[in-house]
Design an enzyme around this catalytic site. Structure first.
Site, PDB file in Angstrom:
ATOM      1  N   HIS A 263       0.835  -1.207   0.000  1.00  0.00           N
ATOM      2  CA  HIS A 263       0.000   0.000   0.000  1.00  0.00           C
ATOM      3  C   HIS A 263       0.872   1.260   0.000  1.00  0.00           C
ATOM      4  O   HIS A 263       0.586   2.228  -0.701  1.00  0.00           O
ATOM      5  CB  HIS A 263      -0.886   0.028   1.248  1.00  0.00           C
ATOM      6  CG  HIS A 263      -1.870  -1.091   1.361  1.00  0.00           C
ATOM      7  ND1 HIS A 263      -1.794  -2.055   2.340  1.00  0.00           N
ATOM      8  CD2 HIS A 263      -2.972  -1.400   0.620  1.00  0.00           C
ATOM      9  CE1 HIS A 263      -2.804  -2.899   2.212  1.00  0.00           C
ATOM     10  NE2 HIS A 263      -3.529  -2.535   1.176  1.00  0.00           N
TER      11      HIS A 263
ATOM     12  N   ARG B  20      -4.158 -10.160   3.950  1.00  0.00           N
ATOM     13  CA  ARG B  20      -4.666 -11.485   4.357  1.00  0.00           C
ATOM     14  C   ARG B  20      -3.539 -12.433   4.775  1.00  0.00           C
ATOM     15  O   ARG B  20      -3.830 -13.507   5.298  1.00  0.00           O
ATOM     16  CB  ARG B  20      -5.489 -12.103   3.226  1.00  0.00           C
ATOM     17  CG  ARG B  20      -6.814 -11.386   3.004  1.00  0.00           C
ATOM     18  CD  ARG B  20      -7.720 -12.145   2.054  1.00  0.00           C
ATOM     19  NE  ARG B  20      -9.090 -11.677   2.112  1.00  0.00           N
ATOM     20  CZ  ARG B  20      -9.642 -10.806   1.257  1.00  0.00           C
ATOM     21  NH1 ARG B  20      -8.937 -10.316   0.264  1.00  0.00           N
ATOM     22  NH2 ARG B  20     -10.904 -10.446   1.388  1.00  0.00           N
TER      23      ARG B  20
HETATM   24  P1  AMP Z   1      -6.544  -3.849  -0.440  1.00  0.00           P
HETATM   25  O1  AMP Z   1      -6.374  -3.040   0.807  1.00  0.00           O
HETATM   26  O2  AMP Z   1      -6.054  -5.253  -0.320  1.00  0.00           O
HETATM   27  O3  AMP Z   1      -7.919  -3.717  -1.039  1.00  0.00           O
HETATM   28  O4  AMP Z   1      -5.568  -3.206  -1.508  1.00  0.00           O
HETATM   29  C1  AMP Z   1      -5.583  -1.830  -1.774  1.00  0.00           C
HETATM   30  C2  AMP Z   1      -4.683  -1.554  -2.948  1.00  0.00           C
HETATM   31  O5  AMP Z   1      -3.351  -1.986  -2.626  1.00  0.00           O
HETATM   32  C3  AMP Z   1      -5.084  -2.304  -4.213  1.00  0.00           C
HETATM   33  O6  AMP Z   1      -4.905  -1.451  -5.322  1.00  0.00           O
HETATM   34  C4  AMP Z   1      -4.124  -3.456  -4.250  1.00  0.00           C
HETATM   35  O7  AMP Z   1      -3.860  -3.936  -5.542  1.00  0.00           O
HETATM   36  C5  AMP Z   1      -2.885  -2.807  -3.653  1.00  0.00           C
HETATM   37  N1  AMP Z   1      -1.973  -3.828  -3.125  1.00  0.00           N
HETATM   38  C6  AMP Z   1      -2.264  -4.830  -2.263  1.00  0.00           C
HETATM   39  N2  AMP Z   1      -1.195  -5.613  -2.055  1.00  0.00           N
HETATM   40  C7  AMP Z   1      -0.193  -5.090  -2.814  1.00  0.00           C
HETATM   41  C8  AMP Z   1       1.170  -5.455  -3.049  1.00  0.00           C
HETATM   42  N3  AMP Z   1       1.722  -6.518  -2.466  1.00  0.00           N
HETATM   43  N4  AMP Z   1       1.900  -4.691  -3.891  1.00  0.00           N
HETATM   44  C9  AMP Z   1       1.346  -3.618  -4.515  1.00  0.00           C
HETATM   45  N5  AMP Z   1       0.067  -3.221  -4.335  1.00  0.00           N
HETATM   46  C10 AMP Z   1      -0.692  -3.945  -3.503  1.00  0.00           C
END
Ligand code: AMP
Length: 289
Positions: A47, A197
């Site tokens: 993030h 997760r």
């Molecule tokens: P989430 O909080 O999981 O909904 O993710 C929020 C944003 O962070 C989304 O655009 C995801 O694709 C991005 N994201 C999550 N994990 C990663 C990662 N390991 N590397 C880059 N971006 C990520």
């Protein structure tokens, strides 16, 4: 006056849509570009890399933290999804985020809301097929977040490669004046793609889950050595996950423009994987050009 926690001093926490719009409109009137990083919180380096990308592209950066109920299936982990809000705000403060938009579900959704945003093609395969209703929840909430934050640019991760394709299509089709940017996947030192997760994984599951990133890396090497046949790229990854006692949800090679299934890599492709280790469903992918 009650003493405020350290993270409260600098990063502004916005709870309502009207307040968020007012703040953003003020910035825009002053000629500043607004960047937005939508998240569900439990922030990690992945993030934060998006925050830095938004910072490079905008004068003001808003991180949204909202565990969106409408993108979870009835048997999924909405209730137990991690919500370390104070820690998230501290990280945002450290990164120089200008505001955290963290609405309650009741602020985002009227109890009698009946309007949805639906993308009808790119959202069909892969996670769309395995998680019915998921992308309807994603497109609807991101449209609503765009209307609250009023960003010029929004940054999403390649980690959710299908999601960003769906959102780029949504922004184009509905004329959102928002540039939807994709940033690379951030991995742990051993290769595991960072994910909120990952905290669900036991030590043993976490070790076995490395089969995903190792299998993807092997596919990348096979591709670099000239392999173009989808089955030859997918089968070893499936086998590696099976050997590690994971359960494959999908391993598929698809076009990065249309998400159609490919039998050979003859244009930009994504090798996408979803697999369960224990009860935890992990996704990952690589781009093959
Ligand atoms: P989430 O909080 O999981 O909904 O993710 C929020 C944003 O962070 C989304 O655009 C995801 O694709 C991005 N994201 C999550 N994990 C990663 C990662 N390991 N590397 C880059 N971006 C990520």
């Amino acid at each position: 006056m009650a003493r405020r926690a350290r993270w409260e001093r600098f990063v502004e926490i916005i709870r309502t849509i009207a307040d968020m719009q007012r703040l953003s409109q003020g910035w825009r009137r002053a000629g500043q570009r607004v960047g937005c990083v939508p998240t569900m919180g439990a922030l990690h380096e992945g993030h934060l890399s998006l925050v830095r990308e938004a910072r490079r592209r905008a004068d003001r950066v808003v991180v949204t933290i909202f565990v969106n109920p409408t993108q979870f299936g009835p048997k999924e982990d909405f209730g137990k999804y991690p919500r370390p809000f104070e820690c998230d705000c501290a990280l945002c403060e450290q990164e120089g985020v200008d505001a955290v938009f963290a609405p309650e579900p009741a602020v985002m959704y009227a109890p009698d809301a009946t309007t949805w945003v639906v993308e009808e093609k790119l959202s069909q395969p892969l996670c769309g097929e395995r998680r019915p209703g998921h992308f309807r929840g994603v497109t609807t909430v991101v449209a609503k977040l765009f209307n609250a934050v009023l960003p010029d640019v929004a940054v999403f991760g390649q980690k959710d490669a299908q999601q960003v394709l769906v959102l780029q299509r949504m922004a184009r089709d509905l004329n959102f004046p928002v540039e939807v940017v994709v940033a690379p996947i951030v991995r742990e030192a051993d290769g595991l793609a960072m994910s909120s997760r990952n905290v669900y994984l036991s030590e043993d599951e976490r070790t076995r889950a490395l089969a995903i990133s190792r299998g993807l890396e092997q596919a990348r090497q096979a591709y670099a050595a000239g392999e173009r046949r989808a089955e030859r790229l997918c089968a070893p990854l499936r086998a590696a996950i099976g050997t590690a006692c994971g359960r494959v949800d999908y391993v598929e090679l698809r076009s990065r423009e249309t998400l159609e299934l490919l039998t050979t890599v003859d244009h930009p492709a994504v090798l996408a994987v979803a697999a369960f280790f224990g009860a935890t469903r992990l996704i990952d992918n690589i781009f093959l050009d």
